[in-house]
Design a protein around this motif. Structure first.
Motif, PDB file in Angstrom:
ATOM      1  N   LYS A   1      -9.325  -0.583   6.215  1.00 30.59           N
ATOM      2  CA  LYS A   1      -9.370  -1.007   4.826  1.00 30.59           C
ATOM      3  C   LYS A   1      -9.222   0.175   3.867  1.00 30.59           C
ATOM      4  CE  LYS A   1      -9.361  -5.319   5.401  1.00 30.59           C
ATOM      5  NZ  LYS A   1      -8.204  -6.087   4.888  1.00 30.59           N
ATOM      6  N   ALA A   2      -9.661   1.356   4.306  1.00 29.88           N
ATOM      7  CA  ALA A   2      -9.402   2.566   3.523  1.00 29.88           C
ATOM      8  C   ALA A   2      -7.898   2.828   3.474  1.00 29.88           C
ATOM      9  CB  ALA A   2     -10.140   3.753   4.128  1.00 29.88           C
ATOM     10  N   TYR A   3      -7.210   2.583   4.586  1.00 33.81           N
ATOM     11  CA  TYR A   3      -5.748   2.718   4.619  1.00 33.81           C
ATOM     12  C   TYR A   3      -5.115   1.762   3.608  1.00 33.81           C
ATOM     13  CZ  TYR A   3      -0.933   2.169   6.134  1.00 33.81           C
ATOM     14  OH  TYR A   3       0.453   2.076   6.154  1.00 33.81           O
ATOM     15  N   ASN A   4      -5.545   0.504   3.626  1.00 33.21           N
ATOM     16  CA  ASN A   4      -5.003  -0.473   2.680  1.00 33.21           C
ATOM     17  C   ASN A   4      -5.152  -0.002   1.242  1.00 33.21           C
ATOM     18  OD1 ASN A   4      -6.342  -3.277   4.610  1.00 33.21           O
ATOM     19  ND2 ASN A   4      -4.432  -2.163   4.870  1.00 33.21           N
ATOM     20  N   ASP A   5      -6.337   0.501   0.928  1.00 32.02           N
ATOM     21  CA  ASP A   5      -6.630   0.963  -0.426  1.00 32.02           C
ATOM     22  C   ASP A   5      -5.712   2.125  -0.813  1.00 32.02           C
ATOM     23  OD1 ASP A   5      -8.027   1.274  -2.884  1.00 32.02           O
ATOM     24  OD2 ASP A   5      -9.360   2.758  -1.982  1.00 32.02           O
ATOM     25  N   PHE A   6      -5.615   3.130   0.051  1.00 31.38           N
ATOM     26  CA  PHE A   6      -4.789   4.299  -0.258  1.00 31.38           C
ATOM     27  C   PHE A   6      -3.302   3.957  -0.273  1.00 31.38           C
ATOM     28  CE2 PHE A   6      -8.559   6.741   0.051  1.00 31.38           C
ATOM     29  CZ  PHE A   6      -8.291   7.958  -0.566  1.00 31.38           C
ATOM     30  N   PHE A   7      -2.876   3.056   0.584  1.00 29.96           N
ATOM     31  CA  PHE A   7      -1.469   2.637   0.630  1.00 29.96           C
ATOM     32  C   PHE A   7      -1.046   2.044  -0.709  1.00 29.96           C
ATOM     33  CE2 PHE A   7       1.817  -0.548   2.097  1.00 29.96           C
ATOM     34  CZ  PHE A   7       2.787   0.386   2.427  1.00 29.96           C
ATOM     35  N   SER A   8      -1.839   1.109  -1.232  1.00 28.16           N
ATOM     36  CA  SER A   8      -1.514   0.489  -2.525  1.00 28.16           C
ATOM     37  C   SER A   8      -1.593   1.497  -3.670  1.00 28.16           C
ATOM     38  CB  SER A   8      -2.467  -0.683  -2.806  1.00 28.16           C
ATOM     39  OG  SER A   8      -2.272  -1.722  -1.875  1.00 28.16           O
ATOM     40  N   ARG A   9      -2.607   2.333  -3.642  1.00 26.23           N
ATOM     41  CA  ARG A   9      -2.798   3.296  -4.739  1.00 26.23           C
ATOM     42  C   ARG A   9      -1.681   4.329  -4.788  1.00 26.23           C
ATOM     43  NH1 ARG A   9      -8.707   5.310  -3.533  1.00 26.23           N
ATOM     44  NH2 ARG A   9      -8.218   6.810  -5.185  1.00 26.23           N
ATOM     45  N   THR A  10      -1.243   4.808  -3.621  1.00 28.02           N
ATOM     46  CA  THR A  10      -0.179   5.813  -3.615  1.00 28.02           C
ATOM     47  C   THR A  10       1.171   5.195  -3.983  1.00 28.02           C
ATOM     48  OG1 THR A  10      -0.046   5.539  -1.211  1.00 28.02           O
ATOM     49  CG2 THR A  10      -1.273   7.423  -2.022  1.00 28.02           C
ATOM     50  N   LEU A  11       1.421   3.957  -3.561  1.00 22.30           N
ATOM     51  CA  LEU A  11       2.670   3.303  -3.946  1.00 22.30           C
ATOM     52  C   LEU A  11       2.694   3.009  -5.447  1.00 22.30           C
ATOM     53  CD1 LEU A  11       3.370   0.867  -0.963  1.00 22.30           C
ATOM     54  CD2 LEU A  11       4.560   2.990  -1.527  1.00 22.30           C
ATOM     55  N   GLU A  12       1.533   2.741  -6.030  1.00 24.23           N
ATOM     56  CA  GLU A  12       1.459   2.550  -7.487  1.00 24.23           C
ATOM     57  C   GLU A  12       1.931   3.814  -8.205  1.00 24.23           C
ATOM     58  OE1 GLU A  12       0.653   1.471 -11.425  1.00 24.23           O
ATOM     59  OE2 GLU A  12       0.989   0.223  -9.644  1.00 24.23           O
ATOM     60  N   ILE A  13       1.528   4.968  -7.701  1.00 23.33           N
ATOM     61  CA  ILE A  13       1.975   6.242  -8.285  1.00 23.33           C
ATOM     62  C   ILE A  13       3.472   6.438  -8.030  1.00 23.33           C
ATOM     63  CG2 ILE A  13       1.693   8.757  -8.225  1.00 23.33           C
ATOM     64  CD1 ILE A  13      -1.212   8.197  -7.204  1.00 23.33           C
ATOM     65  N   GLU A  14       3.891   6.145  -6.795  1.00 19.55           N
ATOM     66  CA  GLU A  14       5.278   6.374  -6.378  1.00 19.55           C
ATOM     67  C   GLU A  14       6.276   5.541  -7.182  1.00 19.55           C
ATOM     68  OE1 GLU A  14       7.455   5.973  -2.046  1.00 19.55           O
ATOM     69  OE2 GLU A  14       5.377   6.677  -2.102  1.00 19.55           O
ATOM     70  N   TYR A  15       5.910   4.285  -7.470  1.00 17.64           N
ATOM     71  CA  TYR A  15       6.841   3.378  -8.157  1.00 17.64           C
ATOM     72  C   TYR A  15       6.482   3.145  -9.616  1.00 17.64           C
ATOM     73  CZ  TYR A  15       9.145   2.506  -3.758  1.00 17.64           C
ATOM     74  OH  TYR A  15       9.865   2.679  -2.605  1.00 17.64           O
ATOM     75  N   HIS A  16       5.564   3.962 -10.137  1.00 17.37           N
ATOM     76  CA  HIS A  16       5.190   3.845 -11.538  1.00 17.37           C
ATOM     77  C   HIS A  16       6.418   4.065 -12.423  1.00 17.37           C
ATOM     78  CE1 HIS A  16       2.470   3.884 -14.956  1.00 17.37           C
ATOM     79  NE2 HIS A  16       3.111   4.944 -15.417  1.00 17.37           N
ATOM     80  N   GLY A  17       6.610   3.180 -13.377  1.00 14.79           N
ATOM     81  CA  GLY A  17       7.759   3.315 -14.272  1.00 14.79           C
ATOM     82  C   GLY A  17       9.003   2.585 -13.793  1.00 14.79           C
ATOM     83  N   GLN A  18       8.942   1.983 -12.592  1.00 14.25           N
ATOM     84  CA  GLN A  18      10.104   1.248 -12.073  1.00 14.25           C
ATOM     85  C   GLN A  18       9.936  -0.272 -12.201  1.00 14.25           C
ATOM     86  OE1 GLN A  18      11.923   2.653  -8.397  1.00 14.25           O
ATOM     87  NE2 GLN A  18      10.677   4.514  -8.471  1.00 14.25           N
ATOM     88  N   GLY A  19       8.877  -0.681 -12.908  1.00 14.58           N
ATOM     89  CA  GLY A  19       8.674  -2.110 -13.140  1.00 14.58           C
ATOM     90  C   GLY A  19       7.893  -2.825 -12.062  1.00 14.58           C
ATOM     91  N   ILE A  20       7.445  -2.084 -11.049  1.00 16.12           N
ATOM     92  CA  ILE A  20       6.688  -2.701  -9.951  1.00 16.12           C
ATOM     93  C   ILE A  20       5.206  -2.406 -10.145  1.00 16.12           C
ATOM     94  CG2 ILE A  20       6.527  -3.002  -7.450  1.00 16.12           C
ATOM     95  CD1 ILE A  20       9.352  -3.391  -8.604  1.00 16.12           C
ATOM     96  N   ILE A  21       4.382  -3.448 -10.035  1.00 15.02           N
ATOM     97  CA  ILE A  21       2.932  -3.301 -10.132  1.00 15.02           C
ATOM     98  C   ILE A  21       2.346  -3.347  -8.730  1.00 15.02           C
ATOM     99  CG2 ILE A  21       0.784  -4.353 -10.969  1.00 15.02           C
ATOM    100  CD1 ILE A  21       2.456  -5.600 -13.246  1.00 15.02           C
ATOM    101  N   PHE A  22       1.607  -2.321  -8.361  1.00 15.17           N
ATOM    102  CA  PHE A  22       0.831  -2.341  -7.117  1.00 15.17           C
ATOM    103  C   PHE A  22      -0.643  -2.431  -7.482  1.00 15.17           C
ATOM    104  CE2 PHE A  22       4.737  -0.594  -5.479  1.00 15.17           C
ATOM    105  CZ  PHE A  22       4.802  -1.095  -4.194  1.00 15.17           C
ATOM    106  N   GLN A  23      -1.369  -3.230  -6.728  1.00 17.69           N
ATOM    107  CA  GLN A  23      -2.800  -3.374  -6.985  1.00 17.69           C
ATOM    108  C   GLN A  23      -3.574  -3.385  -5.678  1.00 17.69           C
ATOM    109  OE1 GLN A  23      -4.560  -7.194  -8.241  1.00 17.69           O
ATOM    110  NE2 GLN A  23      -5.490  -6.114  -9.966  1.00 17.69           N
ATOM    111  N   SER A  24      -4.635  -2.599  -5.627  1.00 22.32           N
ATOM    112  CA  SER A  24      -5.555  -2.599  -4.496  1.00 22.32           C
ATOM    113  C   SER A  24      -6.797  -3.388  -4.883  1.00 22.32           C
ATOM    114  CB  SER A  24      -5.948  -1.162  -4.131  1.00 22.32           C
ATOM    115  OG  SER A  24      -6.971  -1.160  -3.143  1.00 22.32           O
ATOM    116  N   ILE A  25      -7.128  -4.399  -4.080  1.00 19.07           N
ATOM    117  CA  ILE A  25      -8.324  -5.218  -4.316  1.00 19.07           C
ATOM    118  C   ILE A  25      -9.375  -4.856  -3.275  1.00 19.07           C
ATOM    119  CG2 ILE A  25      -9.261  -7.559  -4.288  1.00 19.07           C
ATOM    120  CD1 ILE A  25      -7.618  -7.089  -6.736  1.00 19.07           C
ATOM    121  N   THR A  26     -10.567  -4.498  -3.740  1.00 16.43           N
ATOM    122  CA  THR A  26     -11.638  -4.056  -2.836  1.00 16.43           C
ATOM    123  C   THR A  26     -12.876  -4.946  -3.008  1.00 16.43           C
ATOM    124  OG1 THR A  26     -12.318  -2.430  -4.494  1.00 16.43           O
ATOM    125  CG2 THR A  26     -10.838  -1.665  -2.774  1.00 16.43           C
ATOM    126  N   PRO A  27     -12.854  -6.142  -2.430  1.00 13.17           N
ATOM    127  CA  PRO A  27     -13.980  -7.059  -2.600  1.00 13.17           C
ATOM    128  C   PRO A  27     -15.220  -6.643  -1.827  1.00 13.17           C
ATOM    129  CG  PRO A  27     -12.391  -7.974  -1.070  1.00 13.17           C
ATOM    130  CD  PRO A  27     -11.789  -6.704  -1.607  1.00 13.17           C
TER     131      PRO A  27
END
Length: 329
Positions: free
Chosen positions: A217-243
Motif C-alpha cells: 500500500k506504500a507502493y500504491n501511495d508513492f506510485f500515484s504521488r510520483t505520477l502526479e508530479i510526472e504528468y502535472h500540467g498535462q491535464g491528467i489528475i492522479f490521486q492517492s486515496i489512503t483510507p
C-alpha cells in the motif's frame, strides 16, 4: 548570528522564548485552520455548489477494478450517478453481471461492460483487458482491486506464505501498475483524465503483523504521488486515496459509525475530493483521524499499532482453536 540577536538574547531570554513560542503556536493555529477549512469546503460544500470534477467531460467511460463489492462497487455506482458509463473488472462473472444490472436499473441509459479477470493469477490476461478496452474513451480509472492478510501474522508465519505473498504483490501492486499502463496513453493523447489509486492508512506508516500489505500500500501511495508530479500540467489528475477502516468485506464487515465509514458514503466523498486533493484520506472523519494520529510520537504509534494487531491476531487464533476443538468433538 547577527549582532542584533547576540545582544537581544542575553538581555531578554524570556521575551525571546515567548516570541518564538507565540510564533510557533500561531503557525500551528493557521495550519490547523487551513486544514479544517479546506476539508469542510471540499467534503461539505463543493458538491452542493456544483464545484466537483465533471467526470463525464473527462471521458465517456470509467474503469473500476475490484468492482463487485465494497469501495470498488460504490465507486462504480457513484460514477454512474455522475453520468459515466462503467467498465467493471473483477474475477466473478456472476457478481459482475449483478453489479452491471444494478447500475443499469438504478441509472437508466447508463452503459456497462464487464471484464472477468483474477488479478492474483499472473499477468497473461492484461493483453486481453487492453483489447477489451480498445476504442473506449476512458476518462477515469479507479485502481481499487486489492487484498489483505486473512488475519494479522508475523511474516514468516503467514499461512500458505509463498502463495499469499505472490498474490498480494500481484493484486495490490502489479494490478495498479499495469492497469495504469493500459489506460494512461489515451488520456495523455487527449490531455485529460483521472487515475485514482487506492492505497491505505497502513501504507502511510509501518504497520506490524501486516508487513507485506503495509508495504504494497506504500507502493500504491508513492506510485500515484510520483505520477502526479510526472504528468502535472498535462491535464491528467492522479490521486492517492489512503483510507482507514471502511465498512467492507475486506475489513471484516464492521458496523459503520462516525469513524468507520459506509462504503457508499466513502466513495462519494472520495470522488468529491478529486481535483482538490492529490493525496487524500477520502473522508473528513478519516482526515481527522490522520491529523490526530500525526500528533502522536512515532514510537508511541508503533507500540499502539503492535498492541492492536497482536490483539487481533490472538482473537482470530482463539476462534480457530475453538472451531478445531468443535470439529474434533
Amino acid at each position: 548570528m547577527s549582532g542584533f540577536w547576540t545582544e537581544l538574547m542575553p538581555k531578554c531570554p524570556y521575551t525571546f522564548l515567548v516570541n518564538v513560542g507565540t510564533f510557533v503556536a500561531a503557525l500551528f493555529f493557521v495550519k490547523a485552520l487551513y486544514f479544517f477549512a479546506k476539508n469542510f469546503f471540499v467534503f461539505f460544500l463543493a458538491e452542493p455548489l456544483g464545484l466537483t470534477t465533471n467526470f463525464r467531460k473527462l471521458g465517456e467511460w470509467a474503469v473500476v477494478t475490484g468492482a463487485t463489492f465494497g469501495i470498488g462497487k460504490a465507486y462504480a455506482l457513484d460514477l454512474a450517478r455522475r453520468g459515466c458509463n462503467v467498465v467493471l473488472i473483477s474475477r466473478s462473472e456472476d457478481k459482475l453481471r449483478a453489479v452491471a444490472k444494478e447500475i443499469e436499473k438504478t441509472y437508466p441509459g447508463t452503459k456497462t461492460k464487464i471484464i472477468v479477470a483474477d488479478f492474483t493469477a499472473g499477468d497473461d490476461f492484461y493483453g486481453r483487458i487492453k483489447d477489451e478496452l480498445k476504442g473506449l474513451e476512458i476518462g477515469t480509472l479507479i485502481n481499487n482491486v486489492g487484498m489483505m492478510y486473512p488475519y494479522p501474522e508475523q511474516f514468516t508465519e503467514l499461512p500458505n506464505g509463498d502463495t499469499l505473498c505472490l498474490d498480494l504483490i500481484r493484486c495490490n501492486m502489479v494490478a495498479q501498475t499495469l492497469m495504469t499502463r493500459i489506460v494512461l496513453p489515451q488520456m495523455v493523447a487527449r490531455h485529460k483524465g483521472v487515475v485514482v489509486g487506492l492505497s491505505s492508512g497502513a501504507g502511510t506508516m509501518a504497520v506490524p503483523l501486516i508487513a507485506l500489505y503495509s508495504a504494497t500500500k506504500a507502493y500504491n501511495d508513492f506510485f500515484s504521488r510520483t505520477l502526479e508530479i510526472e504528468y502535472h500540467g498535462q491535464g491528467i489528475i492522479f490521486q492517492s486515496i489512503t483510507p482507514f477502516v471502511v465498512a467492507t468485506q475486506m475489513s471484516g464487515n464492521p458496523t459503520a459509525n462516525m469513524f468507520i465509514i459506509d462504503a457508499t458514503k466513502y466513495a462519494r466523498s472520495c470522488l468529491n475530493s478529486v481535483g482538490f486533493f492529490s493525496r487524500s484520506h477520502g473522508h473528513p472523519s478519516h482526515a481527522l483521524q490522520n491529523w490526530a494520529i500525526g500528533r502522536i510520537p512515532s514510537f508511541v504509534r508503533e507500540l499502539m499499532s503492535l498492541s492492536f494487531m497482536n490483539k487481533g491476531r490472538a482473537e482470530v487464533l482463539k476462534r480457530q482453536q475453538k472451531q478445531n476443538e468443535l470439529k474434533s468433538n
